[in-house]
Design a protein around this motif. Sequence first.
Motif, PDB file in Angstrom:
ATOM      1  N   ALA A 157     -48.123 -64.137  56.902  1.00 37.28           N
ATOM      2  CA  ALA A 157     -46.697 -64.012  57.154  1.00 37.28           C
ATOM      3  C   ALA A 157     -46.355 -62.563  57.468  1.00 37.28           C
ATOM      4  CB  ALA A 157     -45.882 -64.496  55.952  1.00 37.28           C
ATOM      5  N   ILE A 158     -45.333 -62.386  58.265  1.00 37.65           N
ATOM      6  CA  ILE A 158     -44.798 -61.069  58.570  1.00 37.65           C
ATOM      7  C   ILE A 158     -43.379 -60.988  58.029  1.00 37.65           C
ATOM      8  CG2 ILE A 158     -44.156 -59.426  60.364  1.00 37.65           C
ATOM      9  CD1 ILE A 158     -47.124 -59.697  60.110  1.00 37.65           C
ATOM     10  N   GLY A 159     -43.106 -59.935  57.320  1.00 35.08           N
ATOM     11  CA  GLY A 159     -41.774 -59.716  56.791  1.00 35.08           C
ATOM     12  C   GLY A 159     -41.175 -58.427  57.299  1.00 35.08           C
ATOM     13  N   TRP A 160     -39.876 -58.431  57.446  1.00 34.93           N
ATOM     14  CA  TRP A 160     -39.120 -57.221  57.755  1.00 34.93           C
ATOM     15  C   TRP A 160     -38.336 -56.817  56.513  1.00 34.93           C
ATOM     16  CZ3 TRP A 160     -39.497 -53.960  61.732  1.00 34.93           C
ATOM     17  CH2 TRP A 160     -40.077 -54.413  62.926  1.00 34.93           C
TER      18      TRP A 160
ATOM     19  N   GLU B  40     -35.878 -53.844  50.191  1.00 33.59           N
ATOM     20  CA  GLU B  40     -35.532 -55.240  50.061  1.00 33.59           C
ATOM     21  C   GLU B  40     -35.860 -55.993  51.344  1.00 33.59           C
ATOM     22  OE1 GLU B  40     -31.393 -54.669  49.072  1.00 33.59           O
ATOM     23  OE2 GLU B  40     -30.785 -55.228  51.107  1.00 33.59           O
ATOM     24  N   GLY B  41     -36.130 -57.270  51.188  1.00 37.59           N
ATOM     25  CA  GLY B  41     -36.528 -58.091  52.313  1.00 37.59           C
ATOM     26  C   GLY B  41     -35.342 -58.628  53.088  1.00 37.59           C
ATOM     27  N   ASP B  42     -35.491 -58.666  54.399  1.00 33.68           N
ATOM     28  CA  ASP B  42     -34.469 -59.212  55.280  1.00 33.68           C
ATOM     29  C   ASP B  42     -34.877 -60.569  55.858  1.00 33.68           C
ATOM     30  OD1 ASP B  42     -33.371 -56.038  56.710  1.00 33.68           O
ATOM     31  OD2 ASP B  42     -32.617 -57.166  54.994  1.00 33.68           O
ATOM     32  N   SER B  43     -36.015 -60.584  56.532  1.00 36.67           N
ATOM     33  CA  SER B  43     -36.448 -61.791  57.220  1.00 36.67           C
ATOM     34  C   SER B  43     -37.960 -61.890  57.182  1.00 36.67           C
ATOM     35  CB  SER B  43     -35.980 -61.793  58.686  1.00 36.67           C
ATOM     36  OG  SER B  43     -34.568 -61.738  58.788  1.00 36.67           O
ATOM     37  N   CYS B  44     -38.462 -63.097  57.345  1.00 38.14           N
ATOM     38  CA  CYS B  44     -39.900 -63.296  57.392  1.00 38.14           C
ATOM     39  C   CYS B  44     -40.223 -64.469  58.289  1.00 38.14           C
ATOM     40  CB  CYS B  44     -40.496 -63.505  55.992  1.00 38.14           C
ATOM     41  SG  CYS B  44     -39.736 -64.818  55.009  1.00 38.14           S
ATOM     42  N   ILE B  45     -41.461 -64.480  58.740  1.00 37.15           N
ATOM     43  CA  ILE B  45     -41.934 -65.544  59.599  1.00 37.15           C
ATOM     44  C   ILE B  45     -43.354 -65.914  59.201  1.00 37.15           C
ATOM     45  CG2 ILE B  45     -42.686 -63.884  61.360  1.00 37.15           C
ATOM     46  CD1 ILE B  45     -42.062 -66.050  63.469  1.00 37.15           C
TER      47      ILE B  45
ATOM     48  N   PHE C 152     -35.284 -67.599  50.701  1.00 36.05           N
ATOM     49  CA  PHE C 152     -34.361 -66.497  50.478  1.00 36.05           C
ATOM     50  C   PHE C 152     -34.806 -65.217  51.159  1.00 36.05           C
ATOM     51  CE2 PHE C 152     -37.265 -64.706  47.462  1.00 36.05           C
ATOM     52  CZ  PHE C 152     -37.799 -65.779  46.767  1.00 36.05           C
ATOM     53  N   GLY C 153     -35.921 -65.251  51.860  1.00 31.95           N
ATOM     54  CA  GLY C 153     -36.434 -64.085  52.540  1.00 31.95           C
ATOM     55  C   GLY C 153     -37.736 -63.610  51.937  1.00 31.95           C
ATOM     56  N   PRO C 154     -38.314 -62.557  52.508  1.00 34.26           N
ATOM     57  CA  PRO C 154     -39.600 -62.074  52.011  1.00 34.26           C
ATOM     58  C   PRO C 154     -39.469 -61.365  50.666  1.00 34.26           C
ATOM     59  CG  PRO C 154     -38.774 -60.604  53.707  1.00 34.26           C
ATOM     60  CD  PRO C 154     -37.829 -61.781  53.650  1.00 34.26           C
TER      61      PRO C 154
END
Length: 126
Positions: free
Chosen positions: A33-36, A46-51, A106-108
């Motif tokens: 997975a990749i997280g921003w 803090e995490g914003d988004s992930c894929i 809830f995000g990464p």
Amino acid sequence: DVQLQASGGGLVQAGGSLRLSCVVSGFTKDDYAIGWFRQAPGKEREGDSCISVSDEYTHSADSVKGRFTISSDKRKNTVYLEMNGLKPEDTAVYYCAAGPNTCYPFGPRLDDYDYWGQGTLVTVSS
């Protein structure tokens, strides 16, 4: 070794848009997975988004849901973060990170990511 190169940050006015890129190399598994993540001065990361790159599903934190969109281009080994409707409170250094295929609704989550890019600065002016 695994490397992630984040780019695309800059100065933008409130309400504007930016497209961040994260080029990933040296990763041999396809179930990661990749997280921003963001880190503003004096604040915790803090995490914003992930894929999930393999499954191609995405999740975002409530604070950016509907404004930020994460996507991937596997042929280019690149993950993007399209940032729309930027607010001054979005000002931060943005990092992309890779880890086991864990992308929560809830995000990464910080502890789930093992490899980190250098970050790119996003400054949103009012």
